[in-house]
Design a protein around this motif. Structure first.
Motif, PDB file in Angstrom:
ATOM      1  N   PHE A  67     -84.291-101.849 -83.700  1.00  0.00           N
ATOM      2  CA  PHE A  67     -84.105-101.423 -85.123  1.00  0.00           C
ATOM      3  C   PHE A  67     -84.763-102.073 -85.580  1.00  0.00           C
ATOM      4  CE2 PHE A  67     -82.357-103.912 -88.551  1.00  0.00           C
ATOM      5  CZ  PHE A  67     -81.540-102.891 -88.921  1.00  0.00           C
ATOM      6  N   ASN A  68     -85.953-102.594 -85.276  1.00  0.00           N
ATOM      7  CA  ASN A  68     -87.635-103.003 -85.763  1.00  0.00           C
ATOM      8  C   ASN A  68     -88.190-102.436 -85.945  1.00  0.00           C
ATOM      9  OD1 ASN A  68     -86.376-105.654 -85.708  1.00  0.00           O
ATOM     10  ND2 ASN A  68     -87.716-106.229 -83.745  1.00  0.00           N
ATOM     11  N   LEU A  74     -89.266 -97.812 -91.545  1.00  0.00           N
ATOM     12  CA  LEU A  74     -89.093 -97.271 -93.200  1.00  0.00           C
ATOM     13  C   LEU A  74     -89.658 -97.926 -94.247  1.00  0.00           C
ATOM     14  CD1 LEU A  74     -86.590 -96.955 -94.698  1.00  0.00           C
ATOM     15  CD2 LEU A  74     -85.346 -99.701 -94.057  1.00  0.00           C
ATOM     16  N   GLU A  75     -90.313 -99.088 -93.635  1.00  0.00           N
ATOM     17  CA  GLU A  75     -91.229-100.089 -95.000  1.00  0.00           C
ATOM     18  C   GLU A  75     -92.258 -99.048 -95.234  1.00  0.00           C
ATOM     19  OE1 GLU A  75     -92.601-103.183 -92.479  1.00  0.00           O
ATOM     20  OE2 GLU A  75     -90.728-104.313 -92.282  1.00  0.00           O
ATOM     21  N   ASP A  76     -92.695 -97.730 -94.791  1.00  0.00           N
ATOM     22  CA  ASP A  76     -93.838 -96.445 -95.148  1.00  0.00           C
ATOM     23  C   ASP A  76     -93.166 -95.927 -95.966  1.00  0.00           C
ATOM     24  OD1 ASP A  76     -96.063 -99.156 -93.717  1.00  0.00           O
ATOM     25  OD2 ASP A  76     -95.770 -97.220 -92.215  1.00  0.00           O
ATOM     26  N   CYS A  77     -91.762 -95.559 -96.465  1.00  0.00           N
ATOM     27  CA  CYS A  77     -91.450 -94.389 -96.671  1.00  0.00           C
ATOM     28  C   CYS A  77     -91.494 -94.542 -98.425  1.00  0.00           C
ATOM     29  CB  CYS A  77     -90.130 -94.786 -95.897  1.00  0.00           C
ATOM     30  SG  CYS A  77     -89.451 -93.882 -94.279  1.00  0.00           S
ATOM     31  N   ASP A  78     -90.944 -93.532 -99.117  1.00  0.00           N
ATOM     32  CA  ASP A  78     -90.953 -93.188-100.416  1.00  0.00           C
ATOM     33  C   ASP A  78     -89.116 -93.825-100.488  1.00  0.00           C
ATOM     34  OD1 ASP A  78     -90.451 -93.036-103.450  1.00  0.00           O
ATOM     35  OD2 ASP A  78     -91.434 -91.109-103.236  1.00  0.00           O
ATOM     36  N   SER A  79     -88.737 -95.017-101.739  1.00  0.00           N
ATOM     37  CA  SER A  79     -88.149 -95.286-101.882  1.00  0.00           C
ATOM     38  C   SER A  79     -87.593 -94.336-102.876  1.00  0.00           C
ATOM     39  CB  SER A  79     -87.602 -96.824-102.560  1.00  0.00           C
ATOM     40  OG  SER A  79     -88.654 -96.540-103.879  1.00  0.00           O
ATOM     41  N   THR A  80     -87.098 -93.357-103.422  1.00  0.00           N
ATOM     42  CA  THR A  80     -86.902 -92.570-103.316  1.00  0.00           C
ATOM     43  C   THR A  80     -86.050 -90.975-102.533  1.00  0.00           C
ATOM     44  OG1 THR A  80     -87.808 -90.311-103.992  1.00  0.00           O
ATOM     45  CG2 THR A  80     -87.596 -92.469-105.703  1.00  0.00           C
ATOM     46  N   ALA A  81     -86.356 -91.580-101.189  1.00  0.00           N
ATOM     47  CA  ALA A  81     -86.056 -90.088-100.312  1.00  0.00           C
ATOM     48  C   ALA A  81     -84.767 -90.834 -99.551  1.00  0.00           C
ATOM     49  CB  ALA A  81     -87.157 -90.882 -99.526  1.00  0.00           C
ATOM     50  N   ASN A  82     -84.237 -89.424 -98.725  1.00  0.00           N
ATOM     51  CA  ASN A  82     -82.452 -89.880 -98.503  1.00  0.00           C
ATOM     52  C   ASN A  82     -82.841 -90.079 -96.855  1.00  0.00           C
ATOM     53  OD1 ASN A  82     -80.083 -89.462 -97.071  1.00  0.00           O
ATOM     54  ND2 ASN A  82     -80.214 -87.456 -98.331  1.00  0.00           N
ATOM     55  N   ILE A  83     -82.739 -91.711 -96.566  1.00  0.00           N
ATOM     56  CA  ILE A  83     -82.685 -91.762 -95.345  1.00  0.00           C
ATOM     57  C   ILE A  83     -81.861 -92.198 -94.067  1.00  0.00           C
ATOM     58  CG2 ILE A  83     -84.217 -93.548 -93.780  1.00  0.00           C
ATOM     59  CD1 ILE A  83     -85.882 -93.449 -96.516  1.00  0.00           C
ATOM     60  N   GLN A  84     -81.313 -91.541 -93.244  1.00  0.00           N
ATOM     61  CA  GLN A  84     -80.657 -91.637 -92.178  1.00  0.00           C
ATOM     62  C   GLN A  84     -81.456 -92.815 -90.825  1.00  0.00           C
ATOM     63  OE1 GLN A  84     -77.247 -89.311 -92.171  1.00  0.00           O
ATOM     64  NE2 GLN A  84     -78.932 -87.388 -92.954  1.00  0.00           N
ATOM     65  N   GLU A 114     -72.701-102.442 -82.468  1.00  0.00           N
ATOM     66  CA  GLU A 114     -73.471-103.622 -82.564  1.00  0.00           C
ATOM     67  C   GLU A 114     -74.497-103.305 -83.480  1.00  0.00           C
ATOM     68  OE1 GLU A 114     -73.685-106.941 -81.061  1.00  0.00           O
ATOM     69  OE2 GLU A 114     -71.353-106.595 -80.519  1.00  0.00           O
ATOM     70  N   TYR A 115     -74.834-101.904 -83.856  1.00  0.00           N
ATOM     71  CA  TYR A 115     -75.407-101.508 -84.678  1.00  0.00           C
ATOM     72  C   TYR A 115     -75.674-101.757 -85.848  1.00  0.00           C
ATOM     73  CZ  TYR A 115     -79.396 -98.529 -86.752  1.00  0.00           C
ATOM     74  OH  TYR A 115     -80.610 -97.957 -87.512  1.00  0.00           O
ATOM     75  N   LEU A 116     -74.320-101.294 -86.522  1.00  0.00           N
ATOM     76  CA  LEU A 116     -73.274-101.344 -87.666  1.00  0.00           C
ATOM     77  C   LEU A 116     -73.237-102.536 -88.068  1.00  0.00           C
ATOM     78  CD1 LEU A 116     -72.667 -99.219 -89.416  1.00  0.00           C
ATOM     79  CD2 LEU A 116     -70.305 -99.850 -88.766  1.00  0.00           C
ATOM     80  N   ASN A 117     -72.999-103.962 -86.835  1.00  0.00           N
ATOM     81  CA  ASN A 117     -73.473-105.117 -87.998  1.00  0.00           C
ATOM     82  C   ASN A 117     -74.315-105.770 -88.001  1.00  0.00           C
ATOM     83  OD1 ASN A 117     -70.203-105.878 -87.265  1.00  0.00           O
ATOM     84  ND2 ASN A 117     -70.316-106.039 -84.697  1.00  0.00           N
ATOM     85  N   LEU A 118     -75.588-105.342 -87.498  1.00  0.00           N
ATOM     86  CA  LEU A 118     -76.677-105.590 -87.223  1.00  0.00           C
ATOM     87  C   LEU A 118     -77.276-104.768 -88.673  1.00  0.00           C
ATOM     88  CD1 LEU A 118     -79.794-107.401 -85.803  1.00  0.00           C
ATOM     89  CD2 LEU A 118     -80.202-104.502 -85.457  1.00  0.00           C
ATOM     90  N   PHE A 119     -77.087-104.125 -89.166  1.00  0.00           N
ATOM     91  CA  PHE A 119     -77.297-102.675 -90.142  1.00  0.00           C
ATOM     92  C   PHE A 119     -76.688-102.963 -91.608  1.00  0.00           C
ATOM     93  CE2 PHE A 119     -76.820-100.071 -93.174  1.00  0.00           C
ATOM     94  CZ  PHE A 119     -78.130 -98.932 -93.426  1.00  0.00           C
ATOM     95  N   LEU A 124     -79.781-103.552 -96.025  1.00  0.00           N
ATOM     96  CA  LEU A 124     -81.228-102.181 -96.507  1.00  0.00           C
ATOM     97  C   LEU A 124     -80.660-101.064 -97.579  1.00  0.00           C
ATOM     98  CD1 LEU A 124     -81.642-101.068 -92.585  1.00  0.00           C
ATOM     99  CD2 LEU A 124     -82.893-102.465 -94.164  1.00  0.00           C
ATOM    100  N   PRO A 125     -81.258-101.130 -98.580  1.00  0.00           N
ATOM    101  CA  PRO A 125     -81.600-100.255 -99.743  1.00  0.00           C
ATOM    102  C   PRO A 125     -80.882 -99.328 -98.913  1.00  0.00           C
ATOM    103  CG  PRO A 125     -83.375-100.858 -98.950  1.00  0.00           C
ATOM    104  CD  PRO A 125     -82.849-100.814 -98.079  1.00  0.00           C
TER     105      PRO A 125
END
Length: 310
Positions: A67-68, A74-84, A114-119, A124-125
């Motif tokens: 996840f880290n 994710l930090e380097d991505c465009d904030s207007t992007a569609n991200i999964q 566990e991942y969904l709880n962490l997410f 996240l945006p």
């Protein structure tokens, strides 16, 4: 329906040639900071968990570590992007016994929870969505996996472990997943045979991904489309009966428009990258042709139906 090109740190940057190209990046250590290289940031991006890579390693990373890495990309991505972001799953590759397969499915579902709880904890945006991975080896296990992910709260899904299955089995497993989660919510990991492309377009899945253009380029293969064909370079060690090509055919891809002979230079790696861009152009073009033919056929059917009713 979208075609995501699988990308790793040593591959060609496809978005530099095709600005709207959807991309899938795996959360492995070498891919940290990879998006910084992009002149054009991906507007559609899947950040995979890298499970196919990790299953071949001596030890598995913690879910939090994966996840880290996803967050760092994710930090380097465009904030207007569609991200999964894809949760950390347990592929069924090399799981031969029934007990091994069952344990892999159970581990995948445990990780999904566990991942969904962490997410959710990290808030996240809104443009970032979690994707649950459906793992199964038959109709019952696929349906079980999909229903459990729905119960957890997942709304986007991917189906995995299809890589080494026969095309008819791949298509059938995709259909089973669609029956539960809906075609518009399903991504298909790593399936890009031409018969499978036709089937996925007919089914109407949301998206699929492939590293095929890069893998083919690495093994000295070049694609051409209309119709789709694969040729080997003269330097290839493929069997002598394999179709070979010594000179480039007419092509309008970004590489060939500059110098088509570059894709026939076997090495160093920079030429392999150019060859992969060329291959992506022709595989993507073939997919778009299949999609457009399907849409055109649908449009032609509607007037006929209306006329039949009059």
């Amino acid at each position: 329906m979208d075609f995501y090109i699988g990308w790793s740190h040593s591959d060609a940057i496809f978005c530099d040639y095709f600005p709207t190209c959807p991309v899938l990046i795996s959360a492995i250590p070498d891919n940290r900071g990879g998006v910084k290289k992009y002149r054009n940031k991906p507007q559609k991006l899947i950040i995979d968990c890298g499970s196919v890579f990790y299953v071949k390693q001596k030890s598995r990373p913690r879910l939090k570590d994966v996840f880290n890495i996803q967050q760092s990309i994710l930090e380097d991505c465009d904030s207007t992007a569609n991200i999964q972001l894809v949760h950390f799953d347990e592929p069924l590759l090399n799981k031969n016994s029934l007990s091994e397969r069952y344990m892999a499915i159970e581990r995948t579902l445990y990780n999904a929870y566990e991942y969904l709880n962490l997410f959710n904890r990290y808030k996240l945006p809104k443009f970032v969505k979690p994707m649950g991975v459906i793992q199964g080896y038959d109709q019952a296990s696929i349906e079980f996996s999909a229903y459990e992910l729905i119960k957890m709260g997942y709304e986007n899904f991917g189906i995995g472990s299809l890589l080494f299955k026969h095309q008819t089995e791949q298509i059938e497993m995709i259909r089973r997943a669609v029956d539960v989660v809906g075609a518009a919510n399903l991504h298909v990991f790593g399936v890009t045979g031409i018969p499978q492309l036709h089937a996925m377009v007919d089914i109407g899945v949301k998206s699929f991904d492939s590293t095929r253009p890069t893998m083919a380029a690495a093994f000295f293969q070049v694609f051409y489309s209309r119709p789709f064909r694969t040729f080997f370079l003269p330097e290839s060690r493929a069997k002598p009966t394999s179709p070979r090509l010594e000179n480039p055919l007419h092509c309008e891809c970004p590489v060939c428009e500059i110098n088509a002979k570059q894709i026939f230079i076997p090495s160093p790696r920079e030429y392999m990258k150019l060859r992969s861009v060329h291959n992506y152009y022709h595989l993507s073009r073939t997919f778009k042709d299949i999609l457009e033919n399907k849409q055109r056929g649908y449009k032609n059917v509607v007037p006929d139906v209306l006329r039949a009713r009059n």
